[in-house]
Design a protein around this motif. Structure first.
Motif, PDB file in Angstrom:
ATOM      1  N   ALA A   1      11.508   0.576  -6.823  1.00  0.00           N
ATOM      2  CA  ALA A   1      11.915  -0.031  -8.091  1.00  0.00           C
ATOM      3  C   ALA A   1      13.400   0.211  -8.341  1.00  0.00           C
ATOM      4  O   ALA A   1      14.126  -0.694  -8.791  1.00  0.00           O
ATOM      5  CB  ALA A   1      11.081   0.509  -9.242  1.00  0.00           C
ATOM      6  N   ALA A   2      13.894   1.405  -8.054  1.00  0.00           N
ATOM      7  CA  ALA A   2      15.311   1.722  -8.237  1.00  0.00           C
ATOM      8  C   ALA A   2      16.169   0.877  -7.300  1.00  0.00           C
ATOM      9  O   ALA A   2      17.246   0.396  -7.684  1.00  0.00           O
ATOM     10  CB  ALA A   2      15.548   3.208  -8.014  1.00  0.00           C
ATOM     11  N   LYS A   3      15.718   0.675  -6.052  1.00  0.00           N
ATOM     12  CA  LYS A   3      16.455  -0.158  -5.099  1.00  0.00           C
ATOM     13  C   LYS A   3      16.537  -1.606  -5.601  1.00  0.00           C
ATOM     14  O   LYS A   3      17.578  -2.254  -5.485  1.00  0.00           O
ATOM     15  CB  LYS A   3      15.781  -0.131  -3.724  1.00  0.00           C
ATOM     16  N   ALA A   4      15.440  -2.087  -6.151  1.00  0.00           N
ATOM     17  CA  ALA A   4      15.423  -3.459  -6.657  1.00  0.00           C
ATOM     18  C   ALA A   4      16.394  -3.602  -7.824  1.00  0.00           C
ATOM     19  O   ALA A   4      17.128  -4.593  -7.921  1.00  0.00           O
ATOM     20  CB  ALA A   4      14.013  -3.844  -7.089  1.00  0.00           C
ATOM     21  N   LYS A   5      16.434  -2.607  -8.707  1.00  0.00           N
ATOM     22  CA  LYS A   5      17.373  -2.644  -9.836  1.00  0.00           C
ATOM     23  C   LYS A   5      18.815  -2.608  -9.357  1.00  0.00           C
ATOM     24  O   LYS A   5      19.676  -3.319  -9.878  1.00  0.00           O
ATOM     25  CB  LYS A   5      17.109  -1.479 -10.782  1.00  0.00           C
ATOM     26  N   ARG A   6      19.106  -1.782  -8.368  1.00  0.00           N
ATOM     27  CA  ARG A   6      20.457  -1.717  -7.815  1.00  0.00           C
ATOM     28  C   ARG A   6      20.851  -3.052  -7.176  1.00  0.00           C
ATOM     29  O   ARG A   6      21.984  -3.514  -7.315  1.00  0.00           O
ATOM     30  CB  ARG A   6      20.560  -0.590  -6.780  1.00  0.00           C
ATOM     31  N   ALA A   7      19.915  -3.684  -6.484  1.00  0.00           N
ATOM     32  CA  ALA A   7      20.192  -4.973  -5.845  1.00  0.00           C
ATOM     33  C   ALA A   7      20.514  -6.040  -6.905  1.00  0.00           C
ATOM     34  O   ALA A   7      21.435  -6.852  -6.725  1.00  0.00           O
ATOM     35  CB  ALA A   7      19.006  -5.404  -4.992  1.00  0.00           C
ATOM     36  N   MET A   8      19.774  -6.049  -8.016  1.00  0.00           N
ATOM     37  CA  MET A   8      20.055  -7.002  -9.090  1.00  0.00           C
ATOM     38  C   MET A   8      21.423  -6.735  -9.714  1.00  0.00           C
ATOM     39  O   MET A   8      22.173  -7.658 -10.016  1.00  0.00           O
ATOM     40  CB  MET A   8      18.960  -6.928 -10.160  1.00  0.00           C
ATOM     41  N   LEU A   9      21.770  -5.462  -9.894  1.00  0.00           N
ATOM     42  CA  LEU A   9      23.071  -5.111 -10.451  1.00  0.00           C
ATOM     43  C   LEU A   9      24.202  -5.542  -9.521  1.00  0.00           C
ATOM     44  O   LEU A   9      25.219  -6.072  -9.981  1.00  0.00           O
ATOM     45  CB  LEU A   9      23.137  -3.603 -10.719  1.00  0.00           C
TER      46      LEU A   9
ATOM     47  N   ASN B   1       0.868  -1.176   0.000  1.00  0.00           N
ATOM     48  CA  ASN B   1       0.000   0.000   0.000  1.00  0.00           C
ATOM     49  C   ASN B   1       0.906   1.228   0.000  1.00  0.00           C
ATOM     50  O   ASN B   1       1.302   1.729   1.039  1.00  0.00           O
ATOM     51  CB  ASN B   1      -0.909  -0.020   1.241  1.00  0.00           C
ATOM     52  N   TYR B   2       1.297   1.663  -1.187  1.00  0.00           N
ATOM     53  CA  TYR B   2       2.181   2.805  -1.304  1.00  0.00           C
ATOM     54  C   TYR B   2       1.378   4.094  -1.209  1.00  0.00           C
ATOM     55  O   TYR B   2       0.263   4.196  -1.719  1.00  0.00           O
ATOM     56  CB  TYR B   2       2.931   2.777  -2.639  1.00  0.00           C
ATOM     57  N   GLY B   3       2.020   5.046  -0.612  1.00  0.00           N
ATOM     58  CA  GLY B   3       1.337   6.332  -0.453  1.00  0.00           C
ATOM     59  C   GLY B   3       1.376   7.171  -1.712  1.00  0.00           C
ATOM     60  O   GLY B   3       0.416   7.857  -2.047  1.00  0.00           O
ATOM     61  N   ASN B   4       2.504   7.113  -2.446  1.00  0.00           N
ATOM     62  CA  ASN B   4       2.575   7.941  -3.650  1.00  0.00           C
ATOM     63  C   ASN B   4       3.471   7.295  -4.694  1.00  0.00           C
ATOM     64  O   ASN B   4       4.090   6.258  -4.462  1.00  0.00           O
ATOM     65  CB  ASN B   4       3.064   9.355  -3.299  1.00  0.00           C
ATOM     66  N   VAL B   5       3.602   7.952  -5.822  1.00  0.00           N
ATOM     67  CA  VAL B   5       4.357   7.426  -6.942  1.00  0.00           C
ATOM     68  C   VAL B   5       5.853   7.434  -6.643  1.00  0.00           C
ATOM     69  O   VAL B   5       6.577   6.516  -7.019  1.00  0.00           O
ATOM     70  CB  VAL B   5       4.055   8.262  -8.216  1.00  0.00           C
ATOM     71  N   ASN B   6       6.338   8.437  -5.954  1.00  0.00           N
ATOM     72  CA  ASN B   6       7.767   8.539  -5.657  1.00  0.00           C
ATOM     73  C   ASN B   6       8.252   7.360  -4.832  1.00  0.00           C
ATOM     74  O   ASN B   6       9.366   6.854  -5.038  1.00  0.00           O
ATOM     75  CB  ASN B   6       8.079   9.844  -4.928  1.00  0.00           C
TER      76      ASN B   6
END
Length: 120
Positions: free
Chosen positions: A16-24, A5-10
């Motif tokens: 999503a950026a954290k997940a991409k960094r973790a995969m990298l 339940n996210y409060g906003n788009v940011n």
């Protein structure tokens, strides 16, 4: 499934950026191609593949040998059958030569009949 339940788009974009960094980071953390452990695993896989090829070649050779033996057995059986048929034919011919011909048998039968009837 997790209920997010996210409060906003940011906040969603940050996650999503954290997940991409973790995969990298996970990608960068893998061992290099020249690492000793990677080389050992590669050598092990190569040895397994060579052993598999050797087993398959042995099975293939065994199967071909069995097929060749079966083919030779069929050829020997056919040759034996042919020899048997030729021997039987030769025996029939030999028996036919020992027996008098049909014309000689008929002539002797007619002569015997004439002798019994006494020239009537």
């Amino acid at each position: 499934m997790r209920n997010t339940n996210y409060g906003n788009v940011n906040q969603r974009l940050d996650d999503a950026a954290k997940a991409k960094r973790a995969m990298l980071e996970a990608f960068k953390a893998r061992p290099a191609a020249d690492d000793a452990e990677v080389a050992a695993r590669r050598a092990e896989r190569l040895a397994i593949a060579e052993a598999r090829e050797a087993r398959q070649a042995a099975k293939r050779a065994e199967r071909e040998a069995a097929q060749e033996a079966a083919r030779q057995a069929r050829a020997a059986e056919a040759a034996a059958k042919l020899a048997e048929e030729e021997a039987a034919a030769a025996a029939r011919i030999a028996n036919a030569r020992k027996r008098p011909s049909i014309t000689a048998l008929l002539a002797s039968h007619e002569a015997a009949k004439a002798a019994r009837k006494g020239g009537r």
